[in-house]
Motif scaffolding. Structure first.
Motif, PDB file in Angstrom:
ATOM      1  N   GLU A   1       0.948  -1.384   0.147  1.00 47.87           N
ATOM      2  CA  GLU A   1       0.145   0.178  -0.064  1.00 47.87           C
ATOM      3  C   GLU A   1       0.866   1.197  -0.096  1.00 47.87           C
ATOM      4  O   GLU A   1       2.032   1.317   0.584  1.00 47.87           O
ATOM      5  CB  GLU A   1      -0.585   0.027   1.333  1.00 47.87           C
ATOM      6  CG  GLU A   1      -2.182   0.221   1.204  1.00 47.87           C
ATOM      7  CD  GLU A   1      -2.761   0.207   2.827  1.00 47.87           C
ATOM      8  OE1 GLU A   1      -2.825   1.266   3.276  1.00 47.87           O
ATOM      9  OE2 GLU A   1      -2.994  -0.977   3.420  1.00 47.87           O
TER      10      GLU A   1
ATOM     11  N   VAL B   1       1.645  -0.382  13.368  1.00 48.72           N
ATOM     12  CA  VAL B   1       1.987  -1.707  12.644  1.00 48.72           C
ATOM     13  C   VAL B   1       2.931  -2.239  13.489  1.00 48.72           C
ATOM     14  O   VAL B   1       3.329  -1.963  14.520  1.00 48.72           O
ATOM     15  CB  VAL B   1       2.865  -1.396  11.146  1.00 48.72           C
ATOM     16  CG1 VAL B   1       1.711  -0.605  10.111  1.00 48.72           C
ATOM     17  CG2 VAL B   1       3.842  -0.073  11.373  1.00 48.72           C
ATOM     18  N   ASP B   2       3.447  -3.526  13.166  1.00 50.97           N
ATOM     19  CA  ASP B   2       4.299  -4.447  13.653  1.00 50.97           C
ATOM     20  C   ASP B   2       5.832  -3.631  13.871  1.00 50.97           C
ATOM     21  O   ASP B   2       6.319  -3.622  14.994  1.00 50.97           O
ATOM     22  CB  ASP B   2       4.513  -5.775  13.304  1.00 50.97           C
ATOM     23  CG  ASP B   2       3.418  -6.676  13.405  1.00 50.97           C
ATOM     24  OD1 ASP B   2       2.419  -6.082  14.212  1.00 50.97           O
ATOM     25  OD2 ASP B   2       3.148  -7.606  12.726  1.00 50.97           O
TER      26      ASP B   2
ATOM     27  N   GLN C   1       4.553  -9.168  10.900  1.00 52.70           N
ATOM     28  CA  GLN C   1       3.353  -9.323   9.819  1.00 52.70           C
ATOM     29  C   GLN C   1       3.404  -7.921   8.852  1.00 52.70           C
ATOM     30  O   GLN C   1       3.221  -7.937   7.740  1.00 52.70           O
ATOM     31  CB  GLN C   1       2.223  -9.658  10.263  1.00 52.70           C
ATOM     32  CG  GLN C   1       2.364 -11.163  10.854  1.00 52.70           C
ATOM     33  CD  GLN C   1       0.995 -11.772  11.146  1.00 52.70           C
ATOM     34  OE1 GLN C   1      -0.138 -10.947  11.129  1.00 52.70           O
ATOM     35  NE2 GLN C   1       1.014 -13.045  11.380  1.00 52.70           N
ATOM     36  N   SER C   2       3.479  -6.753   9.564  1.00 51.10           N
ATOM     37  CA  SER C   2       3.261  -5.507   9.057  1.00 51.10           C
ATOM     38  C   SER C   2       4.327  -4.594   9.008  1.00 51.10           C
ATOM     39  O   SER C   2       4.841  -4.388  10.356  1.00 51.10           O
ATOM     40  CB  SER C   2       1.903  -4.901   9.557  1.00 51.10           C
ATOM     41  OG  SER C   2       1.771  -4.891  10.815  1.00 51.10           O
TER      42      SER C   2
ATOM     43  N   ALA D   1       6.000  -0.914   7.829  1.00 53.01           N
ATOM     44  CA  ALA D   1       5.813   0.446   7.299  1.00 53.01           C
ATOM     45  C   ALA D   1       7.154   1.143   6.775  1.00 53.01           C
ATOM     46  O   ALA D   1       8.141   1.307   7.836  1.00 53.01           O
ATOM     47  CB  ALA D   1       4.974   1.395   7.815  1.00 53.01           C
TER      48      ALA D   1
ATOM     49  N   VAL E   1       5.924 -11.709   6.813  1.00 51.56           N
ATOM     50  CA  VAL E   1       5.556 -10.312   6.397  1.00 51.56           C
ATOM     51  C   VAL E   1       4.374 -10.549   5.437  1.00 51.56           C
ATOM     52  O   VAL E   1       4.651 -10.846   4.128  1.00 51.56           O
ATOM     53  CB  VAL E   1       6.468  -9.311   6.011  1.00 51.56           C
ATOM     54  CG1 VAL E   1       5.909  -8.072   5.562  1.00 51.56           C
ATOM     55  CG2 VAL E   1       7.449  -9.107   7.058  1.00 51.56           C
ATOM     56  N   THR E   2       3.043  -9.991   5.711  1.00 45.57           N
ATOM     57  CA  THR E   2       2.143 -10.018   4.848  1.00 45.57           C
ATOM     58  C   THR E   2       1.411  -8.769   4.387  1.00 45.57           C
ATOM     59  O   THR E   2       0.861  -8.598   3.555  1.00 45.57           O
ATOM     60  CB  THR E   2       0.926 -10.815   5.519  1.00 45.57           C
ATOM     61  OG1 THR E   2       0.503 -10.255   6.729  1.00 45.57           O
ATOM     62  CG2 THR E   2       1.100 -12.406   5.884  1.00 45.57           C
ATOM     63  N   LYS E   3       2.179  -7.697   5.165  1.00 45.26           N
ATOM     64  CA  LYS E   3       1.728  -6.099   4.610  1.00 45.26           C
ATOM     65  C   LYS E   3       2.944  -5.198   4.791  1.00 45.26           C
ATOM     66  O   LYS E   3       3.502  -5.247   5.584  1.00 45.26           O
ATOM     67  CB  LYS E   3       0.640  -5.969   5.443  1.00 45.26           C
ATOM     68  CG  LYS E   3      -0.065  -4.459   5.034  1.00 45.26           C
ATOM     69  CD  LYS E   3      -1.223  -4.226   5.925  1.00 45.26           C
ATOM     70  CE  LYS E   3      -1.683  -2.541   5.698  1.00 45.26           C
ATOM     71  NZ  LYS E   3      -2.588  -2.334   6.731  1.00 45.26           N
ATOM     72  N   VAL E   4       3.002  -4.591   3.599  1.00 40.51           N
ATOM     73  CA  VAL E   4       3.989  -3.534   3.580  1.00 40.51           C
ATOM     74  C   VAL E   4       3.334  -2.259   2.952  1.00 40.51           C
ATOM     75  O   VAL E   4       2.594  -2.212   2.177  1.00 40.51           O
ATOM     76  CB  VAL E   4       5.159  -3.681   2.686  1.00 40.51           C
ATOM     77  CG1 VAL E   4       6.115  -2.609   2.479  1.00 40.51           C
ATOM     78  CG2 VAL E   4       5.893  -4.903   2.961  1.00 40.51           C
ATOM     79  N   VAL E   5       3.566  -1.206   4.034  1.00 48.71           N
ATOM     80  CA  VAL E   5       3.175   0.061   3.675  1.00 48.71           C
ATOM     81  C   VAL E   5       4.141   1.028   3.259  1.00 48.71           C
ATOM     82  O   VAL E   5       5.232   1.387   4.091  1.00 48.71           O
ATOM     83  CB  VAL E   5       2.445   0.628   4.962  1.00 48.71           C
ATOM     84  CG1 VAL E   5       1.678   2.017   4.569  1.00 48.71           C
ATOM     85  CG2 VAL E   5       1.230  -0.328   5.316  1.00 48.71           C
TER      86      VAL E   5
END
Ligand code: AR6
Length: 165
Positions: free
Chosen positions: A4, A15-16, A108-109, A111, A145-149
């Motif tokens: 994102e 976030v994590d 997992q997350s 940024a 890691v499933t989500k990167v911002v």
């Protein structure tokens, strides 16, 4: 996997881990580094002192202390000269090593700010291409890691990251 782009102050994100665009001393500075240290409180500097700095491209983890994020991953981006002094490889290492550290801690997350594109002078379009390509590559591996911002601090950065994505 999810990537994102948002326009936000990275210190506000729950976030994590947030990634810090630090310098080799890891003891704080201006830009996003200064903002993260201010928001995390003095305990962050104490934790950073114990790490004895880092080389360009390396990534090291601390707790987040007063931040909403649980952890901070401190990485040192390259100072941009002309692109012929290993800057692309070093910038790529920042993203890859930050995600490796996140995976080692089962996070997992994550940024990222636009590493090296402020005080360190990396041209935004070139840096955005490396950032997005490297994160995509790393997320295709076996990782927690499933989500990167990608966190832009201004409209231009947001636009360039979105176009690249
Ligand atoms: N949230 C998200 N992004 C931010 C924030 C924030 N709160 N504040 C700034 N940015 P820079 P660098 C953006 O200069 O180029 C420090 O002194 C900023 O607009 O922070 O890697 C360190 O100690 C830009 O898009 O980092 C080093 O000495 C991006 O973050 C040196 O600066 C990176 O800009 C590192 O320089």
């Amino acid at each position: 996997m999810a990537i994102e782009v948002i326009k936000e102050d990275i210190t506000k994100l729950k976030v994590d881990a947030i990634v810090n665009a630090a310098n080799k001393s890891l003891l704080g500075g201006g830009g996003v580094d200064g903002a993260i240290h201010r928001a995390a409180g003095p305990e962050l500097k104490e934790a950073c002192k114990k790490m004895n700095g880092a080389e360009t491209g390396e990534a090291k983890l601390t707790e987040g202390f007063d931040l909403p994020a649980d952890y901070v991953i401190h990485t040192v981006g390259p100072v941009y000269r002309d692109g012929e002094h290993g800057e692309p490889e070093k910038l790529k290492a920042c993203y890859a090593n930050s995600l490796k550290v996140a995976n080692e801690h089962k996070l997992q997350s994550v940024a990222f700010p636009a590493i090296s594109t402020g005080i360190y002078g990396y041209p935004l379009d070139k840096a955005a291409k490396i950032a997005i390509e490297t994160v995509k590559e790393e997320l295709e591996r076996n990782t927690s890691v499933t989500k990167v911002v990608f966190v832009a601090f201004d409209d231009k950065t947001k636009q360039i990251l979105e176009n690249q994505l």
